[in-house]
Structures are given as structure tokens and as C-alpha cells.
Motif scaffolding. Sequence first.
Motif, PDB file in Angstrom:
ATOM      1  N   GLN A 172       1.046   5.498   1.210  1.00 45.69           N
ATOM      2  CA  GLN A 172       0.445   6.573   1.975  1.00 45.69           C
ATOM      3  C   GLN A 172       1.015   7.921   1.528  1.00 45.69           C
ATOM      4  O   GLN A 172       2.150   8.004   1.062  1.00 45.69           O
TER       5      GLN A 172
ATOM      6  N   SER B  22       7.231  -4.853   7.414  1.00 47.53           N
ATOM      7  CA  SER B  22       6.441  -4.062   8.353  1.00 47.53           C
ATOM      8  C   SER B  22       7.029  -2.695   8.611  1.00 47.53           C
ATOM      9  O   SER B  22       7.223  -2.303   9.766  1.00 47.53           O
ATOM     10  N   LYS B  23       7.348  -1.989   7.536  1.00 53.42           N
ATOM     11  CA  LYS B  23       7.875  -0.642   7.738  1.00 53.42           C
ATOM     12  C   LYS B  23       7.467   0.264   6.583  1.00 53.42           C
ATOM     13  O   LYS B  23       7.054  -0.192   5.516  1.00 53.42           O
TER      14      LYS B  23
ATOM     15  N   VAL C 270       4.439   1.096   1.865  1.00 52.51           N
ATOM     16  CA  VAL C 270       4.366   0.117   2.943  1.00 52.51           C
ATOM     17  C   VAL C 270       4.884  -1.219   2.439  1.00 52.51           C
ATOM     18  O   VAL C 270       4.367  -1.773   1.469  1.00 52.51           O
TER      19      VAL C 270
ATOM     20  N   ARG D 286       1.218  -2.956  13.247  1.00 52.43           N
ATOM     21  CA  ARG D 286       2.381  -2.757  12.395  1.00 52.43           C
ATOM     22  C   ARG D 286       1.928  -2.022  11.131  1.00 52.43           C
ATOM     23  O   ARG D 286       0.769  -2.063  10.773  1.00 52.43           O
ATOM     24  N   PRO D 287       2.885  -1.349  10.436  1.00 55.14           N
ATOM     25  CA  PRO D 287       2.503  -0.569   9.258  1.00 55.14           C
ATOM     26  C   PRO D 287       1.736  -1.386   8.236  1.00 55.14           C
ATOM     27  O   PRO D 287       2.031  -2.534   8.004  1.00 55.14           O
ATOM     28  N   GLY D 288       0.798  -0.753   7.634  1.00 49.23           N
ATOM     29  CA  GLY D 288      -0.007  -1.422   6.619  1.00 49.23           C
ATOM     30  C   GLY D 288      -1.009  -0.403   6.179  1.00 49.23           C
ATOM     31  O   GLY D 288      -0.639   0.624   5.641  1.00 49.23           O
ATOM     32  N   THR D 289      -2.241  -0.602   6.463  1.00 45.34           N
ATOM     33  CA  THR D 289      -3.223   0.431   6.200  1.00 45.34           C
ATOM     34  C   THR D 289      -3.419   1.284   7.442  1.00 45.34           C
ATOM     35  O   THR D 289      -4.169   2.248   7.430  1.00 45.34           O
ATOM     36  N   ASP D 290      -2.741   0.921   8.528  1.00 48.12           N
ATOM     37  CA  ASP D 290      -2.919   1.631   9.786  1.00 48.12           C
ATOM     38  C   ASP D 290      -2.219   2.979   9.745  1.00 48.12           C
ATOM     39  O   ASP D 290      -1.188   3.143   9.104  1.00 48.12           O
ATOM     40  N   THR D 291      -2.773   3.944  10.435  1.00 47.89           N
ATOM     41  CA  THR D 291      -2.227   5.294  10.471  1.00 47.89           C
ATOM     42  C   THR D 291      -1.114   5.392  11.487  1.00 47.89           C
ATOM     43  O   THR D 291      -1.242   4.896  12.609  1.00 47.89           O
ATOM     44  N   GLN D 292      -0.004   6.037  11.082  1.00 49.03           N
ATOM     45  CA  GLN D 292       1.055   6.360  12.034  1.00 49.03           C
ATOM     46  C   GLN D 292       0.860   7.805  12.471  1.00 49.03           C
ATOM     47  O   GLN D 292       0.664   8.696  11.643  1.00 49.03           O
TER      48      GLN D 292
ATOM     49  N   LEU E  95      -0.883  12.058   8.222  1.00 50.04           N
ATOM     50  CA  LEU E  95      -1.393  11.203   7.144  1.00 50.04           C
ATOM     51  C   LEU E  95      -2.574  11.860   6.434  1.00 50.04           C
ATOM     52  O   LEU E  95      -3.514  12.351   7.068  1.00 50.04           O
TER      53      LEU E  95
ATOM     54  N   THR F 166      -4.398   6.678   2.480  1.00 48.85           N
ATOM     55  CA  THR F 166      -3.745   5.404   2.192  1.00 48.85           C
ATOM     56  C   THR F 166      -4.447   4.786   0.982  1.00 48.85           C
ATOM     57  O   THR F 166      -5.678   4.708   0.964  1.00 48.85           O
TER      58      THR F 166
ATOM     59  N   TYR G 265       1.571  11.863   3.106  1.00 55.60           N
ATOM     60  CA  TYR G 265       1.598  12.690   4.306  1.00 55.60           C
ATOM     61  C   TYR G 265       1.863  14.139   3.903  1.00 55.60           C
ATOM     62  O   TYR G 265       2.517  14.413   2.895  1.00 55.60           O
TER      63      TYR G 265
ATOM     64  N   SER H 107       0.860  -1.190   0.000  1.00 53.66           N
ATOM     65  CA  SER H 107       0.000   0.000   0.000  1.00 53.66           C
ATOM     66  C   SER H 107       0.888   1.230   0.000  1.00 53.66           C
ATOM     67  O   SER H 107       2.116   1.130   0.183  1.00 53.66           O
TER      68      SER H 107
END
Lengths: 111, 114
Positions: free
Chosen positions: A33, A97-98, A92, B97-103, A45, A48, A35, A31
Motif C-alpha cells: 500500500q 496480519s500486519k 502487508v 485484518r490487514p490485506g487489501t482492506d483500507t486502514q 491510503l 493497494t 499512503y 500486497s
Amino acid sequence: TQLLEQSPQFLSIQEGENLTVYCNSSSVFSSLQWYRQEPGEGPVLLVTVVTGGEVKKLKRLTFQFGDARKDSSLHITAAQPGDTGLYLCAGVDGTASKLTFGTGTRLQVTL
Amino acid sequence: DTAVSQTPKYLVTQMGNDKSIKCEQNLGHDTMYWYKQDSKKFLKIMFSYNNKELIINETVPNRFSPKSPDKAHLNLHINSLELGDSAVYFCASSQERPGTDTQYFGPGTRLTVL
């Protein structure tokens, strides 16, 4: 190493103009994003995008994820001074996971 | 209430010193991060913790040592500071963990090493 190149690096336009910012990579992301960062603050953000070819609209901002999930664009219609800031795309990597951030586009909108 | 807070906002110190930056989030998130933003505004991840466990360590010199005493806090200690460490350091958190989730990012700590 995954790299996300943004273009242009700098953009100075007048209120009311349209613009497009590009975010390109040779890597595939699960994915992507976008910002916006204002001076002295952390990035916030905006959106996404997850599916290849996906288009999302946020008022005057339109975001598109490339079909191959390697690139994205941000289009702003009728820019306003409040749109001024640093725009960052971030890919992403689901495996690691980063977030990998792009090189950034600094936008200035003047009256 | 500030979601992600960092202290101090500014840090000016001499080369060779040791310093710490603190981060706290009140969002109840499980994952926290440290990022470094250089003078060209390039933002790069340094560390990530999930439930106090280190999950990402991005080839950062071992002079940098993160510590997570609990899920709401992630501190960054830097030993023997060098000129090249001058940057803005951002803490962030997300539910998963990062993915579609907002940081969610903190306001940053501007570190200047003289």
C-alpha cells in the motif's frame, strides 16, 4: 525483521516536474500500500497493489508493484503544490496480519 | 463526522507519570490498531485488536497496556512514562485484518515527556 527502504528520503522540486519514489525490501509481501500523510494528520491510503507487476494509476500518480512482490514505485507526473507531503509505502504480511511501513519520503513541491 | 478520533491531540507530561490516550471509531470496523511514529517519521505498529481480542503485540514494553472495552474503542494506557516515549501515537481501524482492506487513521496524539 522486515524492512522497507524508501528513496529518496527528501525531495524538493518545482511545480510541473516529474518524480519517482522507490520502496525496496528483501522480503516478499502479499500486497503493498501507499499512503500520504500531511502535517498534523494521520496517513491516508492512496492505493493497494496486489499482483506482481501490477500497475495502477490515480490521476497523475502511477504505482507499480515489482514482479517479485518485494518492491514498488510511485511516479508523479507534473507535480503540483498539493502533492506536498510524506509518502509512505507499507507492505502487508498476510501471515502476521500486519502492515510494515517504509522509512518515508518527504516531498515538497514549490511554485 | 470524524471516522477515527483520538483524545487528547497533545499531551505534555513529566517523566514517571501515567497517562491514557483514547480512540474511537464510528465506521463499524472489527479491527483497531495503535501505531507509534517517531521523530524521523518512522511509523511502527504496536498493537492490534480484532473484535476486542488482542492479535498483535509487537515487543512493546509492558508499561504500555491497550484496552478495548468494545469494538468501537481502543485505549492506550502508559505507565511510568520515559523520555523515549515521546512520539506521535496513531490509532487506526479496518473492517478486517490487514490485506487489501483500507486502514483509516486518526489524527494522532503528540506525546511529549519532559
